[in-house]
Motif scaffolding. Structure first.
Motif, PDB file in Angstrom:
ATOM      1  N   LEU A  21      -0.795  -0.773  -9.770  1.00 16.74           N
ATOM      2  CA  LEU A  21      -0.428   0.560  -9.926  1.00 16.74           C
ATOM      3  C   LEU A  21      -1.288   0.939 -11.062  1.00 16.74           C
ATOM      4  O   LEU A  21      -1.930   2.051 -11.479  1.00 16.74           O
ATOM      5  N   HIS A  22      -1.262   0.046 -12.335  1.00 15.19           N
ATOM      6  CA  HIS A  22      -2.108   0.287 -13.330  1.00 15.19           C
ATOM      7  C   HIS A  22      -3.575   0.661 -13.157  1.00 15.19           C
ATOM      8  O   HIS A  22      -4.113   1.498 -13.486  1.00 15.19           O
ATOM      9  N   MET A  23      -4.077   0.015 -12.311  1.00 16.07           N
ATOM     10  CA  MET A  23      -5.592  -0.226 -11.832  1.00 16.07           C
ATOM     11  C   MET A  23      -5.797   1.225 -11.032  1.00 16.07           C
ATOM     12  O   MET A  23      -6.720   1.881 -11.253  1.00 16.07           O
ATOM     13  N   LEU A  24      -5.099   1.532 -10.032  1.00 11.66           N
ATOM     14  CA  LEU A  24      -5.157   2.532  -9.130  1.00 11.66           C
ATOM     15  C   LEU A  24      -5.179   3.825 -10.209  1.00 11.66           C
ATOM     16  O   LEU A  24      -5.784   4.647  -9.878  1.00 11.66           O
ATOM     17  N   THR A  25      -4.182   3.919 -10.985  1.00 16.74           N
ATOM     18  CA  THR A  25      -3.749   5.128 -11.495  1.00 16.74           C
ATOM     19  C   THR A  25      -4.985   5.305 -12.482  1.00 16.74           C
ATOM     20  O   THR A  25      -5.262   6.528 -12.591  1.00 16.74           O
ATOM     21  N   ARG A  26      -5.263   4.171 -13.180  1.00 15.05           N
ATOM     22  CA  ARG A  26      -6.726   4.636 -13.995  1.00 15.05           C
ATOM     23  C   ARG A  26      -7.877   4.954 -13.438  1.00 15.05           C
ATOM     24  O   ARG A  26      -8.672   5.848 -13.540  1.00 15.05           O
ATOM     25  N   ALA A  27      -8.098   4.288 -12.020  1.00 13.58           N
ATOM     26  CA  ALA A  27      -9.131   4.727 -11.076  1.00 13.58           C
ATOM     27  C   ALA A  27      -9.208   6.164 -10.502  1.00 13.58           C
ATOM     28  O   ALA A  27      -9.943   6.671 -10.158  1.00 13.58           O
ATOM     29  N   ASP A  28      -7.748   6.594 -10.589  1.00 12.13           N
ATOM     30  CA  ASP A  28      -7.809   8.048 -10.016  1.00 12.13           C
ATOM     31  C   ASP A  28      -8.025   9.164 -10.936  1.00 12.13           C
ATOM     32  O   ASP A  28      -8.244  10.193 -10.750  1.00 12.13           O
ATOM     33  N   VAL A  29      -8.566   8.860 -12.082  1.00 11.57           N
ATOM     34  CA  VAL A  29      -9.079   9.744 -13.047  1.00 11.57           C
ATOM     35  C   VAL A  29     -10.655   9.668 -12.743  1.00 11.57           C
ATOM     36  O   VAL A  29     -11.502   8.986 -13.278  1.00 11.57           O
ATOM     37  N   VAL A  45       0.613  -1.138   0.032  1.00 15.34           N
ATOM     38  CA  VAL A  45      -0.061   0.107   0.065  1.00 15.34           C
ATOM     39  C   VAL A  45       0.925   1.286   0.028  1.00 15.34           C
ATOM     40  O   VAL A  45       0.560   2.135  -0.736  1.00 15.34           O
ATOM     41  N   TYR A  46       1.859   1.262   0.780  1.00 15.92           N
ATOM     42  CA  TYR A  46       2.887   2.628   0.716  1.00 15.92           C
ATOM     43  C   TYR A  46       3.541   2.741  -0.645  1.00 15.92           C
ATOM     44  O   TYR A  46       3.366   3.875  -1.135  1.00 15.92           O
ATOM     45  N   ARG A  47       3.954   1.495  -1.372  1.00 15.93           N
ATOM     46  CA  ARG A  47       4.392   1.679  -2.509  1.00 15.93           C
ATOM     47  C   ARG A  47       3.468   2.310  -3.357  1.00 15.93           C
ATOM     48  O   ARG A  47       3.629   3.281  -4.442  1.00 15.93           O
ATOM     49  N   LEU A  48       2.127   1.781  -3.472  1.00 15.32           N
ATOM     50  CA  LEU A  48       1.179   2.280  -4.572  1.00 15.32           C
ATOM     51  C   LEU A  48       0.638   3.716  -4.259  1.00 15.32           C
ATOM     52  O   LEU A  48       0.643   4.560  -5.182  1.00 15.32           O
ATOM     53  N   ASP A  80      10.331   0.695 -10.009  1.00 16.83           N
ATOM     54  CA  ASP A  80       9.794   1.108  -8.893  1.00 16.83           C
ATOM     55  C   ASP A  80       8.583   0.587  -8.434  1.00 16.83           C
ATOM     56  O   ASP A  80       8.328   0.204  -7.450  1.00 16.83           O
ATOM     57  N   ALA A  81       7.771   0.167  -9.311  1.00 28.27           N
ATOM     58  CA  ALA A  81       6.704  -0.332  -9.060  1.00 28.27           C
ATOM     59  C   ALA A  81       6.959  -1.779  -8.766  1.00 28.27           C
ATOM     60  O   ALA A  81       6.148  -2.201  -7.782  1.00 28.27           O
TER      61      ALA A  81
END
Length: 474
Positions: free
Chosen positions: A378-386, A341-344, A370-371
Motif C-alpha cells: 500500500l505504501h508503494m501503490l499510494t506513492r505511485a498513484d501521484v 489486490v482487492y484490499r489494495l 486495515d492494510a
C-alpha cells in the motif's frame, strides 16, 4: 543486440560446457539429433543471461528417457504426453522435447500433439522467428530457417510463416507477442499486429489457465506498459481485461493532461520503480502490479459531471475493488492474490485524507490495521498513484507520506503495531465475563480491539475495567 560474431562465441562457449557437451555426445551415440533451441539461442544474441536450457531432438520421449537417465541426478516426465522430458544434470535443469508439429483445430482449448521428423520442421512451427533458431549439436551449427537473426537485428517480432496462420495454430501466441514486446523491447511486425486484431476473438478457445499464465508473465516484465498497450490496441484486452479499454475515454479530474488509462499505465511503471528501489533484487511483485494496473477501474462506473464541469469519481475505490475481484476470479487467480489486490484497491485513496488534516494516532493505527500484511504494498501503490506534473503538489504529497511512514515506524516501536490485538484474549474475556464460547465473546473482542486502535495499549487491568463497564452497559 551484440554483434553476431559475439553471439556465436557465446553459443560456442555454452555448447562446450560439460552438461551440454555430455548430452550432445550421448544423443549422437544413440543415433539421434539434438539441438539447443529457442530462448537460450535468442538470449545469446541479445547478450542476456541464459538461465534455462531447452533442447529439441529427433528422439521420442521414451528414447530421451533412456539416454538421459544414466546422466541425470534426477528426471521428470510430467510433460511426457507433450514430448518433454526434464532432467537435472550437473546441478542444472534442462528440458528436452521431441520435434513437434502440433496445432489447434480451431474449436477446442487444447492442441493436438503431433511429433515431427526434422529440426527445420520443428522450428517453422514455433511462435516467432526470434524463437525459431537452434544450435545443432555437437556440430555447433546455427539453424535459422526463418530469418530470426535479421529480426533480432531490427528488433522486430515476426512469425515464421503467415501471422494469421500462426495465431490460428495457437491463439495464445497473440498474448505472447504482447509479452515479448515488453520483455525484449521489440516492435511487432505490421502483419502480426493486423493478425492479432483480426483473430483476437479466437483467444476464447484457449484455457483460462494459459491466459492467466501469459498475462502474469507480461506483468512481471521490466516494463509491461508496451505489451499492455498492444493488447488494448488490438482488441485482445476486451476478452482478457475489458476494464482496461473501458478507461480510455474517461478523464481523471486530478490529471487533466492524461485520461485514466494513461494514468494507470504511469502508476504501473512508478509502482515498479518503487518496487525496485525498496526491494532491490527481489522477484517481480505480481500483486502490486495487478493493483497498480487496476486501481482505477471503478472510475468509468462512478463518473459524474458536477456543476461547473467538474468530473468526480466518488467511491471508485470500493467499486473498483469489487470489479477487480470479479475479473481476477474469472481469470482463475488464487484467492490470496485476489484478496490482496482487492484490499489494495479498496484502500488506495485512504492516504489522501492524511493530507487534508493531521491524523490522530488512532487514525494511523486504523490505517495499519486495515492494510494488514499489505501495508508495504500500500505504501508503494499510494506513492505511485501521484502522477501530477505540478512539482510542488507532488513534493507535498511525498513529504506527507514520508511523515505518515515515520509515524507508523514510531508507533510500531512503541506498541507492536504489526500485531495489533486487544489487551485481553478470548480466554481472558470469558474468564472476566464468566461466559463460555459464544457470539458475545466475539463482540467483546471487537470492542477491546476498537479501544486498542483508538487509545493504544491499555494494560490488562484497565482493559478488564473497561470491559466490565461495557458488559454492564449492555
Amino acid at each position: 543486440m551484440d554483434s553476431v560474431a559475439s553471439a556465436l562465441e557465446r553459443l560456442d562457449a555454452l555448447a562446450a560446457t560439460d552438461r551440454v557437451s555430455t548430452l550432445a555426445r550421448a544423443f549422437q551415440a544413440a543415433g539421434h539429433e539434438l539441438a539447443l533451441v529457442g530462448g537460450p539461442v535468442r538470449d545469446a544474441f541479445l547478450g542476456r543471461a541464459v538461465n534455462d536450457l531447452d533442447f529439441t531432438s529427433s528422439a521420442s520421449p521414451d528414447e530421451i528417457l533412456r539416454i538421459v537417465v544414466p546422466l541425470a541426478e534426477a528426471h521428470w516426465d510430467v510433460g511426457r504426453a507433450f514430448g518433454t522430458i526434464a532432467a537435472r544434470i550437473d546441478g542444472e535443469t534442462v528440458e528436452i522435447t521431441t520435434y513437434r508439429s502440433d496445432v489447434y483445430d480451431g474449436e477446442t482449448r487444447k492442441p493436438e500433439v503431433e511429433f515431427g521428423d526434422s529440426l527445420e520442421g520443428d522450428l517453422v512451427r514455433r511462435d516467432f522467428t526470434v524463437n525459431a533458431m537452434a544450435l545443432r549439436l555437437p556440430e555447433r551449427v546455427l539453424v535459422d530457417p526463418s530469418g530470426g537473426v535479421e529480426h533480432l537485428l531490427s528488433r522486430t517480432l515476426a512469425t515464421p510463416g503467415a501471422a494469421v496462420d500462426s495465431f490460428r495454430d495457437d491463439p495464445l501466441r497473440m498474448m505472447r507477442a504482447a509479452r515479448f514486446t515488453s520483455q525484449l523491447g521489440f516492435t511487432v511486425a505490421d502483419d502480426v499486429r493486423e493478425a492479432m486484431t483480426e483473430r483476437a476473438s479466437t483467444l476464447s478457445i484457449v484455457s483460462i489457465e494459459r491466459v492467466n499464465d501469459e498475462l502474469s508473465k507480461l506483468l512481471k516484465t521490466d516494463d509491461p506498459a508496451p505489451g499492455v498497450r498492444l493488447l488494448v490496441e488490438t482488441g485482445i484486452a476486451e476478452l482478457v481485461l475489458p476494464e482496461l479499454p473501458a478507461m480510455i475515454l474517461e478523464r481523471d479530474e486530478h490529471h487533466h493532461h492524461k485520461d485514466v488509462y494513461e494514468h494507470s499505465l504511469t502508476v504501473l511503471r512508478q509502482a515498479i520503480d518503487y518496487e525496485r528501489e525498496r526491494h532491490p533484487g527481489a522477484a517481480p511483485d505480481l500483486i502490486l502490479r495487478l493493483a497498480a494496473l487496476l486501481h482505477d477501474i471503478g472510475k468509468p462506473a462512478t463518473r459524474r459531471l458536477e456543476p461547473g464541469g467538474v468530473v468526480t469519481f466518488h467511491h471508485h475505490d470500493a467499486v473498483g475493488a469489487k470489479l477487480a475481484k470479479k475479473r481476477l476470479k474469472a481469470l482463475r487467480f488464487d484467492n490470496d492474490t485476489i484478496s490482496a489486490v482487492y484490499r489494495l484497491i479498496e484502500l488506495h485513496l485512504r492516504f489522501f485524507g492524511y493530507t487534508e488534516g493531521g491524523w490522530t494516532d488512532s487514525a494511523v493505527r486504523r490505517y495499519v490495521r486495515d492494510a494488514g500484511d499489505q501495508l508495504e504494498r500500500l505504501h508503494m501503490l499510494t506513492r505511485a498513484d501521484v502522477t501530477t506534473r505540478n512539482r510542488r503538489k507532488a513534493d507535498q504529497l511525498a513529504f506527507a507520506y514520508d511523515d505518515l511512514e515515520t509515524r507508523i515506524a514510531e508507533l510500531r516501536e512503541q506498541e507492536e503495531l504489526d500485531s495489533l490485538r486487544p489487551d485481553l484474549d478470548g480466554v481472558q474475556i470469558q474468564a472476566v465475563l464468566g461466559i463460555g464460547p459464544s457470539r458475545e465473546v466475539g463482540e467483546a473482542y471487537r470492542f477491546l480491539l476498537e479501544l486498542r486502535t483508538e487509545e493504544g495499549p491499555l494494560g490488562e487491568d484497565e482493559a478488564t475495567r473497561r470491559l466490565r463497564e461495557w458488559w454492564s452497559a449492555r
